[in-house]
Design an enzyme around this catalytic site. Sequence first.
Site, PDB file in Angstrom:
ATOM      1  CB  CYS A  76      17.999 -20.385  94.992  1.00  0.00           C
ATOM      2  SG  CYS A  76      19.650 -20.910  94.597  1.00  0.00           S
ATOM      3  CG  HIS A  77      13.977 -24.093  97.908  1.00  0.00           C
ATOM      4  ND1 HIS A  77      14.850 -24.940  97.280  1.00  0.00           N
ATOM      5  CD2 HIS A  77      12.740 -24.615  97.738  1.00  0.00           C
ATOM      6  CE1 HIS A  77      14.175 -25.957  96.754  1.00  0.00           C
ATOM      7  NE2 HIS A  77      12.892 -25.784  97.018  1.00  0.00           N
ATOM      8  CG  MET A 111      23.232 -22.424  95.270  1.00  0.00           C
ATOM      9  SD  MET A 111      24.732 -22.608  94.275  1.00  0.00           S
ATOM     10  CE  MET A 111      24.747 -21.078  93.365  1.00  0.00           C
ATOM     11  CD  GLU A 112      21.104 -19.816  99.912  1.00  0.00           C
ATOM     12  OE1 GLU A 112      19.984 -19.737  99.391  1.00  0.00           O
ATOM     13  OE2 GLU A 112      21.785 -20.864  99.897  1.00  0.00           O
ATOM     14  CG  ASP A 126      31.923  -0.720  92.643  1.00  0.00           C
ATOM     15  OD1 ASP A 126      32.044  -0.233  91.488  1.00  0.00           O
ATOM     16  OD2 ASP A 126      31.225  -0.188  93.528  1.00  0.00           O
TER      17      ASP A 126
END
Length: 173
Positions: A76-77, A111-112, A126
Amino acid sequence: MSGLTHVNKNGEANMVDVSNKDSTTRIAKARAQISMKASTLQKIKDNDFKKGDVLAVARIAGIMAAKQTHHLIPMCHSLNLSKVSVDFEFIKDGIIINTLTKLNAQTGVEMEALTAASIAALTIYDMCKAVDRFMKIGEIQLIEKQGGKSGHWIRDTYPVGKQQSSGMVLEDV
């Protein structure tokens, strides 16, 4: 190996060269879902967790994760994001996490957006696992993409415009 952009002619991992691509405004929207007991969902709504405000922490975690995607996903960039948002929608048995990422660049931000949705869901898990270990994270998916050579498309469960063979819908713009 043709068609795979992160693999070179020898089949080796390769970071895509985007230097010749046009910079355009690029937007991606993703979503994740976390299912839980009704009592857990009510505790989140009531902000009744000793660890703090579950949704506020999950929002910050998702934004931070989007900004760090290039450290988490190989090839990924590193991107200078201009906007990241993480929002929550209550449903009967859980929460839908909606994310948006935006920038003006030579490569996309899918992707972000997906990373933000995933990490926000993991953060909710969590923070709530002490009262509900049976929560389930699922339905992590890209919902919409705008900008770049492929234009604007929306997942077919949110139909707009022409159906594409990829299962995506291309918007008429």
